[in-house]
Design a protein around this motif. Structure first.
Motif, mmCIF file in Angstrom:
data_model
loop_
_atom_site.group_PDB
_atom_site.id
_atom_site.type_symbol
_atom_site.label_atom_id
_atom_site.label_comp_id
_atom_site.label_asym_id
_atom_site.label_seq_id
_atom_site.Cartn_x
_atom_site.Cartn_y
_atom_site.Cartn_z
ATOM 1 N N TYR A 248 0.851 -1.189 0.000
ATOM 2 C CA TYR A 248 0.000 0.000 0.000
ATOM 3 C C TYR A 248 0.888 1.241 0.000
ATOM 4 C CZ TYR A 248 -3.599 -3.333 1.471
ATOM 5 O OH TYR A 248 -4.460 -4.414 1.530
ATOM 6 N N PHE A 254 -4.053 7.202 2.177
ATOM 7 C CA PHE A 254 -3.724 6.156 3.140
ATOM 8 C C PHE A 254 -4.041 6.668 4.543
ATOM 9 C CE2 PHE A 254 -1.223 3.602 5.978
ATOM 10 C CZ PHE A 254 -1.231 2.336 5.403
ATOM 11 N N TYR A 286 -5.075 -1.757 -2.992
ATOM 12 C CA TYR A 286 -3.637 -1.959 -2.820
ATOM 13 C C TYR A 286 -2.883 -1.567 -4.086
ATOM 14 C CZ TYR A 286 -5.003 -6.395 -5.038
ATOM 15 O OH TYR A 286 -5.531 -7.333 -5.877
#
Length: 302
Positions: A248, A254, A286
């Motif tokens: 990631y 995020f 991802y």
């Protein structure tokens, strides 16, 4: 069976093989030796025709020589150094403390965390070579991400849970360094049969074999992470991948808590310390890793 030890004050060793005990018997004097916090050592006062005696007993378990060494040192301190009983016992215990130290393992969380890093390191050794792989491993070194490359830094997080829930320590852990992109590598492990996986000691043994001349560096880094080879027999759980690892990119979407994000909304931000938080990445989209690292993670075909 009692074996006298020549000298003054009178001392004798008493052997009790049936119960696995070894004892030193000598004249009692106050204060009583302080052994209450020692797991395998006791002291009791017994009556005899000559007066009160102190019986200091060690439960031998797997260390006969260590147990004998402790009691012999007490006798030496009594007879040669002329120390009082309590002082003689204290000096001897401090000198032989490692004999009675209890062994302990990493927590399961730390065990799987270390194993995740080592599995990625193992992949790197086969992919880019032992030297570059070991050089890239920065996990035990403070203020660095777990693995550093020119094109990307990688923070490895491993869980044994069914969801990709990972614990982050501190607000700095997911801050990119020196302008290099940062990715979080999410690894899921699960317990399995001995035939279906490997234990932590088995993984370490293989790593030490394939790192060749870099083994000394690997051993040093492992020690910083809390690994002790003498405790290898305590790690008996075989682990395997629950799913293919995912990467990631730590970018704007995020869920990272960083100083730049938290400072504006927390009064007296400078007073915060030891901040930890969990993220659940199971349903987050991802990304990929640059070649040749990408072979370790699930590819993103978008």
């Amino acid at each position: 069976m009692a074996l006298p030890i020549k000298g003054e004050p009178a001392c004798s060793l008493k052997l009790d093989p049936m119960n696995g005990h070894l004892s030193l018997v000598t004249a009692y004097e106050s204060p009583e030796p302080d052994v209450v916090k020692l797991k395998n050592v006791t002291c009791r006062v017994i009556s005899a025709d000559s007066g009160s005696l102190a019986e200091i007993t060690v439960r031998v378990e797997d260390s006969l020589l260590g147990s004998y060494g402790l009691l012999a040192t007490i006798a030496d301190e009594l007879q040669l150094s002329r120390l009082p009983l309590a002082a003689a016992v204290s000096v001897a215990v401090n000198r032989h403390r490692n004999v009675f130290a209890s062994r302990s393992t990493l927590t399961t969380e730390k065990e799987v965390g270390l194993l995740g890093e080592l599995l990625f390191l193992e992949f790197l050794i086969h992919t880019i070579g032992a030297g570059p792989a070991v050089t890239s491993w920065q996990g035990p070194i403070s203020e660095e991400h777990d693995f550093t490359f020119d094109s990307v830094h990688i923070e490895v997080k491993t869980t044994s849970g069914e969801r990709r829930k990972h614990l982050l320590h501190g607000l700095e852990q997911l801050v990119p360094l020196r302008g290099v992109p940062l990715s979080l590598l999410s690894i899921q492990l699960t317990r399995t049969s001995p035939e279906g996986g490997r234990t932590l000691p088995q993984t370490i043994a293989n790593l030490r074999k394939i790192t060749f001349g870099h083994q000394v560096t690997v051993d040093s880094l492992l020690e910083r992470l809390g690994w002790h080879q003498d405790d290898a027999d305590l790690y008996s759980t075989p682990w395997t991948f629950r799913s293919q690892p995912r990467a990631y990119a730590v970018t704007g979407n995020f869920p990272a808590m960083t100083p730049d994000l938290v400072r504006p909304v927390v009064p007296n931000f400078g007073l915060l310390s030891e901040v930890s938080y969990k993220v659940d990445l199971t349903d987050l989209e991802y990304d990929s890793l640059p070649d040749p690292l990408g072979g370790f993670v699930q590819p993103n075909d978008r």
